[in-house]
Design a protein around this motif. Structure first.
Motif, mmCIF file in Angstrom:
data_model
loop_
_atom_site.group_PDB
_atom_site.id
_atom_site.type_symbol
_atom_site.label_atom_id
_atom_site.label_comp_id
_atom_site.label_asym_id
_atom_site.label_seq_id
_atom_site.Cartn_x
_atom_site.Cartn_y
_atom_site.Cartn_z
ATOM 1 N N ARG A 161 3.524 -22.029 11.564
ATOM 2 C CA ARG A 161 4.842 -22.622 11.334
ATOM 3 C C ARG A 161 5.902 -21.597 10.951
ATOM 4 N NH1 ARG A 161 4.197 -28.118 10.415
ATOM 5 N NH2 ARG A 161 2.314 -28.814 11.473
ATOM 6 N N ASP A 162 5.477 -20.456 10.392
ATOM 7 C CA ASP A 162 6.430 -19.452 9.920
ATOM 8 C C ASP A 162 5.659 -18.166 9.675
ATOM 9 O OD1 ASP A 162 8.763 -18.263 9.083
ATOM 10 O OD2 ASP A 162 9.054 -19.512 7.305
ATOM 11 N N GLN A 163 6.384 -17.060 9.570
ATOM 12 C CA GLN A 163 5.727 -15.778 9.315
ATOM 13 C C GLN A 163 6.699 -14.796 8.676
ATOM 14 O OE1 GLN A 163 4.642 -12.667 12.403
ATOM 15 N NE2 GLN A 163 2.647 -13.672 12.153
ATOM 16 N N HIS A 164 6.217 -14.092 7.658
ATOM 17 C CA HIS A 164 6.986 -13.033 6.999
ATOM 18 C C HIS A 164 6.172 -11.745 6.993
ATOM 19 C CE1 HIS A 164 9.299 -16.464 5.573
ATOM 20 N NE2 HIS A 164 10.238 -15.624 5.164
ATOM 21 N N ALA A 165 6.869 -10.619 6.998
ATOM 22 C CA ALA A 165 6.201 -9.326 6.914
ATOM 23 C C ALA A 165 5.715 -9.078 5.490
ATOM 24 C CB ALA A 165 7.161 -8.218 7.335
ATOM 25 N N VAL A 166 4.606 -8.375 5.372
ATOM 26 C CA VAL A 166 4.194 -7.803 4.096
ATOM 27 C C VAL A 166 4.641 -6.348 4.120
ATOM 28 C CG1 VAL A 166 2.264 -7.174 2.596
ATOM 29 C CG2 VAL A 166 2.235 -9.363 3.816
ATOM 30 N N VAL A 167 5.420 -5.923 3.120
ATOM 31 C CA VAL A 167 6.062 -4.611 3.169
ATOM 32 C C VAL A 167 5.479 -3.605 2.177
ATOM 33 C CG1 VAL A 167 8.216 -5.553 4.078
ATOM 34 C CG2 VAL A 167 7.883 -5.400 1.598
ATOM 35 N N ALA A 168 4.645 -4.045 1.253
ATOM 36 C CA ALA A 168 4.039 -3.116 0.303
ATOM 37 C C ALA A 168 2.770 -3.740 -0.260
ATOM 38 C CB ALA A 168 4.993 -2.765 -0.835
ATOM 39 N N LEU A 169 1.856 -2.877 -0.696
ATOM 40 C CA LEU A 169 0.572 -3.336 -1.229
ATOM 41 C C LEU A 169 0.081 -2.361 -2.288
ATOM 42 C CD1 LEU A 169 -2.029 -5.162 -1.013
ATOM 43 C CD2 LEU A 169 -2.861 -3.486 0.657
ATOM 44 N N GLU A 170 -0.375 -2.906 -3.405
ATOM 45 C CA GLU A 170 -1.134 -2.153 -4.404
ATOM 46 C C GLU A 170 -2.464 -2.879 -4.555
ATOM 47 O OE1 GLU A 170 1.065 -2.015 -7.991
ATOM 48 O OE2 GLU A 170 2.833 -1.074 -7.090
ATOM 49 N N ALA A 171 -3.579 -2.183 -4.360
ATOM 50 C CA ALA A 171 -4.870 -2.867 -4.390
ATOM 51 C C ALA A 171 -5.956 -1.936 -4.893
ATOM 52 C CB ALA A 171 -5.236 -3.380 -2.996
ATOM 53 N N TRP A 173 -10.453 -1.945 -5.482
ATOM 54 C CA TRP A 173 -11.748 -2.587 -5.233
ATOM 55 C C TRP A 173 -12.742 -1.967 -6.224
ATOM 56 C CZ3 TRP A 173 -13.393 -6.612 -2.289
ATOM 57 C CH2 TRP A 173 -14.764 -6.754 -2.074
ATOM 58 N N GLY A 174 -13.207 -2.782 -7.147
ATOM 59 C CA GLY A 174 -14.079 -2.252 -8.188
ATOM 60 C C GLY A 174 -13.415 -1.180 -9.023
ATOM 61 N N GLY A 175 -12.097 -1.290 -9.183
ATOM 62 C CA GLY A 175 -11.338 -0.325 -9.965
ATOM 63 C C GLY A 175 -10.880 0.891 -9.194
ATOM 64 N N ARG A 176 -11.313 1.035 -7.932
ATOM 65 C CA ARG A 176 -10.925 2.192 -7.126
ATOM 66 C C ARG A 176 -9.738 1.826 -6.239
ATOM 67 N NH1 ARG A 176 -14.697 5.268 -2.593
ATOM 68 N NH2 ARG A 176 -13.105 6.765 -1.910
ATOM 69 N N ALA A 177 -8.693 2.651 -6.300
ATOM 70 C CA ALA A 177 -7.482 2.373 -5.516
ATOM 71 C C ALA A 177 -7.786 2.444 -4.023
ATOM 72 C CB ALA A 177 -6.381 3.359 -5.877
ATOM 73 N N LEU A 178 -7.232 1.485 -3.282
ATOM 74 C CA LEU A 178 -7.426 1.432 -1.836
ATOM 75 C C LEU A 178 -6.311 2.120 -1.061
ATOM 76 C CD1 LEU A 178 -8.701 -2.252 -1.419
ATOM 77 C CD2 LEU A 178 -10.029 -0.145 -1.701
ATOM 78 N N GLY A 179 -5.318 2.631 -1.770
ATOM 79 C CA GLY A 179 -4.226 3.331 -1.099
ATOM 80 C C GLY A 179 -3.152 2.378 -0.627
ATOM 81 N N PRO A 180 -2.068 2.927 -0.078
ATOM 82 C CA PRO A 180 -0.925 2.098 0.324
ATOM 83 C C PRO A 180 -1.206 1.243 1.549
ATOM 84 C CG PRO A 180 -0.549 4.388 0.897
ATOM 85 C CD PRO A 180 -1.813 4.357 0.085
ATOM 86 N N LEU A 181 -0.237 0.397 1.842
ATOM 87 C CA LEU A 181 -0.322 -0.558 2.947
ATOM 88 C C LEU A 181 -0.452 0.155 4.284
ATOM 89 C CD1 LEU A 181 0.043 -3.626 3.749
ATOM 90 C CD2 LEU A 181 2.470 -3.082 4.033
ATOM 91 N N ARG A 182 -1.320 -0.404 5.135
ATOM 92 C CA ARG A 182 -1.476 0.063 6.502
ATOM 93 C C ARG A 182 -1.637 -1.145 7.429
ATOM 94 N NH1 ARG A 182 0.028 4.018 4.427
ATOM 95 N NH2 ARG A 182 -0.818 6.144 4.530
#
Length: 212
Positions: A161-171, A173-182
């Motif tokens: 029905r609709d869609q928006h971009a995701v423009v940034a991510l902080e994540a 996994w088990g306390g280890r950073a997954l790096g920026p959005l790709r």
């Protein structure tokens, strides 16, 4: 993994909500479902594909895990507290699910979202239009299918029905950073369709029919 109970009856079922698909620099890809209405009530779940190809489902309850496992393939399933908290003012989703902590920033409506908003909702929902929508989706968003068959043989249809971009991510996994959005690359392999390669949040209704 806790044994499953209260397996939901086979279709027809309808779920309405949002799906967010994002990739990370570390290589983990996430597909977050935030379901506002379903036969199981409101819930959230996360499908995770790790850089080595391991597919993990994070589900909040046995009945949710049973439903998702009916349709999609995983190497591991974990029952954990899954929370997706949207903040309309900050335009973020905060996702907490077992080993995963993530904050997605939502941007402007995509060109696909603009086109979807221009369509009458009844037209999008018509079963007769499903093959046309599926063909167009495959051309406009490579790798994406809007209809197919679940692991148990259930026909599935996704009506966006609709869609928006995701423009940034902080994540993490088990306390280890997954790096920026790709981008979501390589494509995830849970079912008949991948998430869009471009990180997005899509408003969608999913219809699951009785297995053939």
């Amino acid at each position: 993994m806790t044994p499953r109970e209260h397996v939901p009856a086979t279709g027809p079922l309808t779920l309405r909500g949002h799906i967010a698909g994002v990739g990370t620099a570390e290589g983990t890809r996430l597909v977050v479902g935030r379901w506002l209405r379903s036969p199981l009530g409101a819930f959230a779940d996360v499908m995770v594909e790790r850089p080595d190809g391991t597919r993990v489902l994070l589900a909040p309850r046995p009945d949710v895990a049973a439903l998702v496992e009916r349709l999609y393939t995983f190497d591991a399933v974990h029952l954990v507290d899954v929370r997706v908290v949207p903040d309309a003012d900050a335009r973020t989703w905060t996702v907490v699910a077992g080993p995963l902590d993530a904050r997605l920033t939502v941007g402007a409506r995509t060109a696909v979202g603009v086109a979807l908003r221009a369509l009458p909702p009844r037209l999008v929902d018509l079963p007769l239009t499903a093959p046309v929508v599926d063909a167009v989706a495959g051309l406009v968003v490579p790798g994406v299918r809007t209809r197919g068959t679940g692991r148990d043989g259930s026909p599935e249809t996704y009506a966006a029905r609709d869609q928006h971009a995701v423009v940034a991510l902080e994540a993490t996994w088990g306390g280890r950073a997954l790096g920026p959005l790709r981008r979501v690359e390589p494509a995830v392999r849970f079912g008949f369709s991948s998430a869009p390669a471009a990180p997005t949040v899509t408003a969608v209704a999913v219809r699951i029919a009785t297995p053939r």
